[in-house]
Design a protein around this motif. Structure first.
Motif, short mmCIF file in Angstrom:
data_model
loop_
_atom_site.label_atom_id
_atom_site.label_comp_id
_atom_site.label_asym_id
_atom_site.label_seq_id
_atom_site.Cartn_x
_atom_site.Cartn_y
_atom_site.Cartn_z
N ALA A 1 0.81 -1.22 0.00
CA ALA A 1 0.00 0.00 0.00
C ALA A 1 0.84 1.27 0.00
CB ALA A 1 -0.94 0.01 1.21
N ASP A 2 2.02 1.20 0.56
CA ASP A 2 2.86 2.40 0.67
C ASP A 2 3.69 2.54 -0.60
OD1 ASP A 2 4.06 4.64 1.74
OD2 ASP A 2 5.61 3.49 2.77
N ILE A 3 3.11 3.22 -1.59
CA ILE A 3 3.75 3.36 -2.90
C ILE A 3 4.16 4.82 -3.07
CG2 ILE A 3 3.49 3.02 -5.38
CD1 ILE A 3 1.08 1.20 -4.68
N PRO A 4 5.46 5.08 -3.21
CA PRO A 4 5.90 6.46 -3.41
C PRO A 4 5.41 7.01 -4.76
CG PRO A 4 7.76 5.03 -2.85
CD PRO A 4 6.58 4.16 -3.09
N GLU A 5 4.90 8.23 -4.75
CA GLU A 5 4.40 8.84 -6.00
C GLU A 5 5.50 8.95 -7.04
OE1 GLU A 5 2.35 12.51 -5.37
OE2 GLU A 5 0.79 11.57 -4.16
N ALA A 6 6.71 9.23 -6.62
CA ALA A 6 7.82 9.34 -7.57
C ALA A 6 8.07 8.02 -8.29
CB ALA A 6 9.08 9.80 -6.85
N GLU A 7 7.95 6.91 -7.56
CA GLU A 7 8.14 5.60 -8.18
C GLU A 7 7.06 5.30 -9.20
OE1 GLU A 7 10.17 2.69 -8.27
OE2 GLU A 7 11.52 4.25 -7.58
N ILE A 8 5.84 5.58 -8.83
CA ILE A 8 4.73 5.26 -9.74
C ILE A 8 4.77 6.17 -10.96
CG2 ILE A 8 2.71 6.63 -9.05
CD1 ILE A 8 1.33 3.87 -8.67
N THR A 9 5.21 7.41 -10.79
CA THR A 9 5.30 8.33 -11.92
C THR A 9 6.31 7.85 -12.94
OG1 THR A 9 4.70 10.15 -10.45
CG2 THR A 9 5.70 10.75 -12.53
N LYS A 10 7.36 7.17 -12.50
CA LYS A 10 8.36 6.64 -13.42
C LYS A 10 7.80 5.55 -14.33
CE LYS A 10 11.76 6.14 -10.14
NZ LYS A 10 12.99 5.54 -9.64
N HIS A 11 6.75 4.87 -13.89
CA HIS A 11 6.25 3.71 -14.61
C HIS A 11 4.98 3.97 -15.42
CE1 HIS A 11 8.87 1.97 -11.50
NE2 HIS A 11 9.16 1.11 -12.45
N VAL A 12 4.54 5.21 -15.54
CA VAL A 12 3.29 5.47 -16.26
C VAL A 12 3.52 5.77 -17.75
CG1 VAL A 12 2.08 6.29 -14.22
CG2 VAL A 12 3.26 7.94 -15.67
N GLN A 13 4.73 5.60 -18.23
CA GLN A 13 5.01 5.90 -19.64
C GLN A 13 4.34 4.90 -20.58
OE1 GLN A 13 6.28 8.80 -20.00
NE2 GLN A 13 6.59 8.87 -17.78
N SER A 14 4.21 3.64 -20.16
CA SER A 14 3.54 2.64 -20.99
C SER A 14 2.63 1.78 -20.12
CB SER A 14 4.56 1.75 -21.71
OG SER A 14 5.17 0.87 -20.80
N VAL A 15 1.59 1.27 -20.73
CA VAL A 15 0.64 0.42 -20.01
C VAL A 15 1.33 -0.86 -19.56
CG1 VAL A 15 -1.49 -0.91 -20.22
CG2 VAL A 15 -1.34 1.37 -21.23
N SER B 1 -0.77 14.19 -16.50
CA SER B 1 -1.87 14.85 -17.21
C SER B 1 -3.13 13.99 -17.17
CB SER B 1 -1.48 15.12 -18.66
OG SER B 1 -1.39 13.91 -19.38
N TRP B 2 -4.28 14.65 -17.25
CA TRP B 2 -5.55 13.92 -17.19
C TRP B 2 -5.69 12.99 -18.38
CZ3 TRP B 2 -8.76 11.74 -14.37
CH2 TRP B 2 -9.99 11.30 -14.84
N SER B 3 -5.22 13.39 -19.55
CA SER B 3 -5.33 12.51 -20.73
C SER B 3 -4.49 11.24 -20.54
CB SER B 3 -4.91 13.25 -22.00
OG SER B 3 -3.57 13.67 -21.90
N LYS B 4 -3.31 11.37 -19.94
CA LYS B 4 -2.47 10.20 -19.67
C LYS B 4 -3.13 9.30 -18.62
CE LYS B 4 1.17 7.72 -20.10
NZ LYS B 4 1.37 6.95 -21.32
N LYS B 5 -3.70 9.92 -17.59
CA LYS B 5 -4.40 9.14 -16.56
C LYS B 5 -5.55 8.35 -17.17
CE LYS B 5 -3.59 12.38 -12.76
NZ LYS B 5 -4.21 13.29 -11.81
N ARG B 6 -6.35 9.02 -18.00
CA ARG B 6 -7.51 8.37 -18.60
C ARG B 6 -7.08 7.20 -19.48
NH1 ARG B 6 -10.83 12.53 -21.56
NH2 ARG B 6 -8.82 12.63 -22.56
N GLU B 7 -6.06 7.41 -20.28
CA GLU B 7 -5.56 6.36 -21.17
C GLU B 7 -5.03 5.18 -20.36
OE1 GLU B 7 -1.50 5.64 -23.69
OE2 GLU B 7 -2.26 7.69 -23.56
N LEU B 8 -4.21 5.48 -19.37
CA LEU B 8 -3.57 4.43 -18.57
C LEU B 8 -4.60 3.64 -17.75
CD1 LEU B 8 -0.76 3.31 -17.67
CD2 LEU B 8 -0.95 4.87 -15.75
N ILE B 9 -5.44 4.36 -17.03
CA ILE B 9 -6.42 3.69 -16.16
C ILE B 9 -7.41 2.87 -16.99
CG2 ILE B 9 -8.32 4.10 -14.54
CD1 ILE B 9 -6.63 6.49 -13.48
N GLY B 10 -7.84 3.41 -18.11
CA GLY B 10 -8.76 2.68 -18.97
C GLY B 10 -8.17 1.37 -19.48
N ALA B 11 -6.90 1.42 -19.87
CA ALA B 11 -6.25 0.22 -20.39
C ALA B 11 -5.95 -0.79 -19.28
CB ALA B 11 -4.95 0.61 -21.10
#
Length: 107
Positions: A6-20, A60-70
């Protein structure tokens, strides 16, 4: 809802949002190896990571929408989403001797 971590650093997760694919691999990596065969825990972890992504202002919201949807396509969340239990908490509650005996019987 049971998740890997549960304890996920935001910086770590931000590094991995480039691709689904990279994000899904990161989510699965957060689940300890002995629990990765339990699809419900892996799916719950993906859901939880998507919730973290939604909170991060630097994506960005567009990146969030794309990532979460996939990522959420095909994910089934199991358990109550308003309570999070890490598998490490379950491991702390387990009687180790009985678990070992159970594993030896099944082997």
């Amino acid at each position: 809802m049971i998740i890997g971590m549960a304890d996920i650093p935001e910086a770590e997760i931000t590094k991995h949002v480039q691709s689904v694919e990279g994000f899904c691999a990161y989510c699965e990596q957060l689940v300890p190896e002995e629990y990765r065969h339990v699809q419900a825990i892996v799916d719950n972890q993906k859901y939880y990571c998507c919730l973290v992504v939604r909170r991060i202002a630097g994506i960005s919201w567009s990146k969030k929408r794309e990532l979460i949807g996939a990522v959420m396509c095909g994910v089934r969340v199991i358990g109550y989403v308003d309570s999070v239990i890490e598998v490490s908490m379950l491991n702390d509650m387990v009687n180790r001797e009985r678990l070992q005996a159970f594993k030896e019987r099944g082997a």
